[in-house]
Write an enzyme that holds these catalytic residues in place. Structure first.
Site, PDB file in Angstrom:
ATOM      1  CG  ASP A  35       8.348  -1.358   4.975  1.00  0.00           C
ATOM      2  OD1 ASP A  35       7.720  -1.131   3.976  1.00  0.00           O
ATOM      3  OD2 ASP A  35       7.598  -1.100   5.884  1.00  0.00           O
ATOM      4  CB  CYS A  74       3.855   0.691   2.128  1.00  0.00           C
ATOM      5  SG  CYS A  74       5.404   1.022   2.931  1.00  0.00           S
ATOM      6  CG  HIS A 128       0.163   0.056   4.387  1.00  0.00           C
ATOM      7  ND1 HIS A 128       1.492   0.387   4.364  1.00  0.00           N
ATOM      8  CD2 HIS A 128      -0.697   0.899   5.106  1.00  0.00           C
ATOM      9  CE1 HIS A 128       1.501   1.476   4.974  1.00  0.00           C
ATOM     10  NE2 HIS A 128       0.302   1.842   5.611  1.00  0.00           N
TER      11      HIS A 128
END
Ligand SMILES: *[C@@H]1O[C@H](CO)[C@@H](O)[C@H](O)[C@H]1NC(C)=O
Ligand SMILES: *[C@@H]1O[C@H](CO)[C@@H](O)[C@H](O)[C@H]1NC(C)=O
Ligand SMILES: *[C@@H]1O[C@H](CO)[C@@H](O)[C@H](O)[C@H]1NC(C)=O
Ligand SMILES: *[C@@H]1O[C@H](CO)[C@@H](O)[C@H](O)[C@H]1NC(C)=O
Ligand SMILES: *[C@@H]1O[C@H](CO)[C@@H](O)[C@H](O)[C@H]1NC(C)=O
Ligand SMILES: *[C@@H]1O[C@H](CO)[C@@H](O)[C@H](O)[C@H]1NC(C)=O
Ligand SMILES: *[C@@H]1O[C@H](CO)[C@@H](O)[C@H](O)[C@H]1NC(C)=O
Length: 584
Positions: A35, A74, A128
Site C-alpha cells: 500500500d 487505492c 480495497h
C-alpha cells in the site's frame, strides 16, 4: 487439466527454463501488493534505503523502471489492475463502489486462476476492503477461501499512538516503542505475515498437486505511519533530507493540486495549523514524515523477507512466480504535496518486480533463493547517498540494479534484469496468465462491458523473453505511451478534491507518460454517461522529462512548445489502444 499443464511446459521451455522430465507442474503465484509504496527502494537506485529483501528479490527478477498505475488512489487502482480494465471502463473512481454491482461482472485476475484450478487466497489488503469489494474482498468470485485480515486492521484510523501526555492519539507519525501499548499488542502486517507463513506451511504439509495463487497485501507504508520504532535506527534524523523539489510548482493549474485532506485529519498534523489548501507543512514535520516513511518501508521489507524465506524453505521457490507492486506512488513533500491523489509521476509511478523461477534466475535447492536478510543487521548502510557504504555487496548490487541498462547485458552479472520499457499495472493480468500457461485474456473490444474475460493491457512476456533469452528476436515496438487519470469535483481545491464520490466528479485529468514527456489535459466529465467532453478544457500540463524529471515546470502554455502540445494532445486523445505494442 492435462492440456493446460502441457501448455505450461511449452511456455516454460520457450522461456528458456530447464524443465526436468516429468517434473512439470503448474507454477504457483505469489502476488504481493504494498500500500502506497513508491519506488524508493535500494533496487531502484535509492542507496540510503535499507530494503535488502526486496533488493534480493529484484536481483533474481525483472525490475520495471517505468511502471505506472492507471489511477493514484487505492480502490480505483486496485480494481483496474485486478480486472485489467482502465478506470474509464470500470467506472470505479472512489472507495465506496463495487464494480460487479455498479458496472459489470468482469473476471478478475485471481478469479481467472481460480477458474483454472488454482487455490486462490487473499491475505491483507488486495481488493480495497469494505463496500468497495462487497464487504468480502470479492469472495467467493475471486477467492477459493474467505479473504483473511488481521484483527488489528480495524484500529488503522483509531487513536492508538501513546503520547507523552499518557493518552492515546491518532497521529500520522507513530513509531511504536512499546508493542504492549498498542491494541492487541501487535500490528496488521505482523499478523498477515504470520498468517501467510502458516498458510504456506500448511499447504506444503498437505502435499497437494493443486497450485496456489497467494495474494499478500501489506498495509505499510500507508499513513498513519505506525511501525516498530526500532526501524528508526536505520534512518537517523541527521541523515534525512527534504524532497529536492519541496516547492510549489509555479505554473501548476489549481485543478492539478491535491490538498492532502486525509493527512490533515491526524492530530499531529492538525496541531501544525497547516494553511488550506496549499500549506506548506513545516519542514521539521516534513523530515519526520520522510523518516517514518523510510522506516515503515524497511519494516515492510522485513515482513516480505520472512514470507519469501518461508516460501523458499517450504520448497516452493523453484516453482512460484512472484509479482511485487505498489498500488500507486506517494508524495513526500515533492511539489510541496503529500499523499497520492494526483497525476504526477511521483503519484502514478510504482515499483514493479516480476520473478520467474528458472527464467529470471536459476532454480536453486530449498533455502538458497530467498534467505531472510534482517534490515536491522545491515549496519553501515543507513543514511543518505553521501553515507559511507561499508557493505560492499549491497553497494555493488545497488549499483548494478540502479544501472540504466535495457537489454540484459550489464544487469546479468548482478543476476537481475532491468528494463525501461513503459509498462502499466493493467499489464499484470495477461502477463501472469501467460507465465502460468493459462488462457491469456485477449485485448478488449471497444465495447467490452459484457465481455467477462479480456484485457486492456499487454502481456509483458515478450519483454521478459527479450531480456532473458539471448537469441530472442523481439519483433515488437513496445508501448509508446502509458495512461493514468484522476478526477476532481471542481477546478479550485475543495475539501473533497483528493477523492470525490463518483457522482460529484466534474473534471477528469487524463495523463500520458511517453519516453520523454508527461502530458495532461483536465477536461469536463459527465457522470451520467461516464464520458469526457474533450472540447471543455480546463487546464493542461506538459513536463519535459529530459530537462525536468521532477515535473516542476509546466510548459503547456509556453509559446515555443505549442507544436509539441498539439502532437501530444492528439496522442493522448487517441488513447491506450493506439499506444499498444506494434509489430516492427
Ligand atoms: C458473474 O460471473 C460469474 C462467473 O464469472 C457467474 O458465476 C455469476 O453468476 C455472474 N453474476 C451475474 C450477476 O451475472
Ligand atoms: C455481495 O454480497 C451479498 C450479501 O452480502 C450477496 O448477496 C451478493 O451475492 C454478493 N455479490 C454480489 C456480486 O453482489
Ligand atoms: C450488490 O448487490 C447485491 C445484490 O443486489 C447486494 O446484496 C449487495 O449488498 C450489493 N453490494 C454493494 C457493495 O453494493
Ligand atoms: C511497555 O508497556 C507496559 C504496559 O504499560 C509496561 O508494563 C512495560 O514496562 C513497558 N515496556 C517497556 C520496555 O517500556
Ligand atoms: C495553532 O493554532 C492554535 C490556535 O490558534 C495555537 O494555539 C497554536 O499555537 C498554533 N500552533 C502552531 C504550531 O502554530
Ligand atoms: C530488446 O532487446 C534489445 C537487445 O538487448 C534491446 O536493444 C531492445 O531495446 C529491447 N526491446 C525492448 C522493447 O525492450
Ligand atoms: C527477426 O524476426 C523478423 C520477423 O519475423 C525477421 O524478419 C528477422 O529476419 C529476424 N531476425 C533475426 C536476427 O532472426
Amino acid at each position: 487439466m492435462k492440456a493446460a499443464a502441457a501448455t505450461l511446459c511449452c511456455l516454460v521451455l520457450v522461456l528458456g527454463a530447464i524443465v526436468r522430465e516429468g517434473a512439470c507442474s503448474k507454477p504457483n503465484v505469489l502476488f504481493v501488493v504494498v500500500d502506497d509504496l513508491r519506488p524508493q527502494l535500494g533496487c531502484y537506485g535509492e542507496d540510503y534505503m535499507v530494503t535488502p529483501n526486496i533488493d534480493q528479490l529484484a536481483s533474481k527478477s525483472v525490475l520495471f523502471e517505468r511502471a505506472y498505475v492507471q489511477f493514484a488512489v487505492c480502490s480505483p487502482s486496485r480494481t483496474s489492475f485486478l480486472t485489467s480494465r482502465r478506470p474509464d471502463t470500470t467506472h470505479i473512481f472512489d472507495l465506496l463502489t463495487y464494480f460487479r454491482n455498479f458496472t459489470a461482472n468482469f473476471t478478475t485476475l485471481p478469479q481467472h486462476f481460480k477458474d483454472n484450478g488454482y487455490a486462490t487466497q487473499s491475505v491483507g489488503k488486495i481488493f480495497h476492503p469494505g463496500i468497495a469489494s462487497n464487504n468480502t474482498d470479492d469472495y467467493p468470485y475471486s477467492w477459493s477461501f474467505p479473504a483473511w485480515h488481521g484483527s488489528t486492521e480495524k484500529y488503522m484510523y483509531k487513536r492508538c499512538c501513546p503520547g507523552s501526555d499518557g493518552q492515546l492519539h491518532k497521529n500520522a507519525v507513530c513509531p511504536v516503542y512499546n508493542m504492549s501499548l498498542v491494541p492487541e499488542g501487535t500490528l496488521p502486517d505482523l499478523q498477515t505475515t504470520e498468517y501467510s507463513v502458516q498458510w504456506l506451511k500448511d499447504w506444503a504439509a498437505k502435499g497437494t498437486d493443486q497450485p496456489f495463487f497467494l495474494a499478500m497485501g501489506f498495509r505499510k507504508p500507508h499513513q498513519p505511519l505506525r511501525y516498530p520504532a526500532k526501524y528508526l535506527d536505520l534512518y537517523p534524523m541527521s541523515k534525512i533530507s527534504l524532497a529536492p523539489n519541496n516547492f510549489f510548482p509555479p505554473y501548476l493549474p489549481p485543478v492539478a493540486w491535491n490538498p492532502y485532506a486525509s493527512l490533515r485529519l491526524n492530530e499531529d498534523v492538525m496541531r501544525l495549523n497547516v494553511s488550506w489548501p496549499y500549506g506548506p507543512i513545516p519542514t521539521d514535520f516534513q523530515l519526520k514524515m520522510r523518516q517514518s516513511y523510510s522506516a515503515a518501508t524497511s519494516y515492510t521489507d522485513t515482513q516480505l523477507g520472512i514470507l519469501l524465506d518461508t516460501l523458499d524453505r517450504e520448497g516452493f521457490a523453484d516453482n512460484t512466480i512472484i509479482s511485487l507492486i505498489g498500488d500507486h506512488g506517494w508524495s513526500l513533500g515533492e511539489h510541496e504535496e503529500w499523499c497520492k491523489f494526483s497525476n504526477f509521476d511521483i503519484a502514478v509511478r510504482i515499483p514493479m518486480i516480476i520473478h520467474v523461477p528458472g527464467v529470471t534466475s536459476p532454480k536453486a535447492p530449498p533455502g538458497k533463493t530467498f534467505p531472510f536478510i534482517d534490515p536491522l543487521e545491515q549496519t553501515g548502510r543507513s543514511g543518505n547517498a553521501n553515507t559511507d557504504k561499508s557493505d560492499q555487496s549491497h553497494h555493488s548490487h545497488t549499483q548494478e540494479q540502479g544501472t540504466k541498462c535495457d537489454g540484459g547485458g550489464d544487469c546479468r552479472s548482478a543476476g537481475g534484469y532491468v528494463t525501461q520499457a513503459l509498462v502499466e499495472a493493467v499489464d499484470l493480468f495477461p502477463t501472469l496468465s501467460e507465465l502460468a500457461g493459462l488462457t491469456v485474456p485477449p485485448t478488449c473490444p471497444p465495447d467490452d462491458a459484457q465481455v467477462a474475460l479480456c484485457s486492456q493491457g499487454s502481456s509483458l512476456v515478450p519483454l521478459i523473453k527479450n531480456l532473458t533469452e539471448p537469441s530472442y528476436n523481439m519483433t515488437l515496438a513496445w508501448k509508446q505511451a502509458v495512461f493514468s487519470q484522476y478526477d476532481r469535483p471542481s477546478y479550485f481545491p475543495q475539501q473533497d478534491s483528493d477523492g470525490p464520490r463518483w457522482f460529484n466528479v466534474k473534471i477528469m485529468g487524463y495523463s500520458m507518460r511517453t519516453a520523454h514527456h508527461r502530458y495532461t489535459e483536465w477536461v469536463a466529465y459527465d457522470v451520467d454517461t461516464f464520458t469526457a467532453d474533450w472540447t471543455k478544457l480546463y487546464a493542461r500540463e506538459l513536463y519535459l522529462h529530459e530537462q525536468d524529471p521532477e515535473e516542476n515546470w509546466n510548459m503547456a502554455e509556453v509559446t515555443s512548445q505549442q507544436d509539441l502540445v498539439t502532437q501530444l494532445s492528439g496522442q493522448l486523445r487517441a488513447g491506450w489502444r493506439a499506444a499498444l505494442p506494434k509489430e516492427l
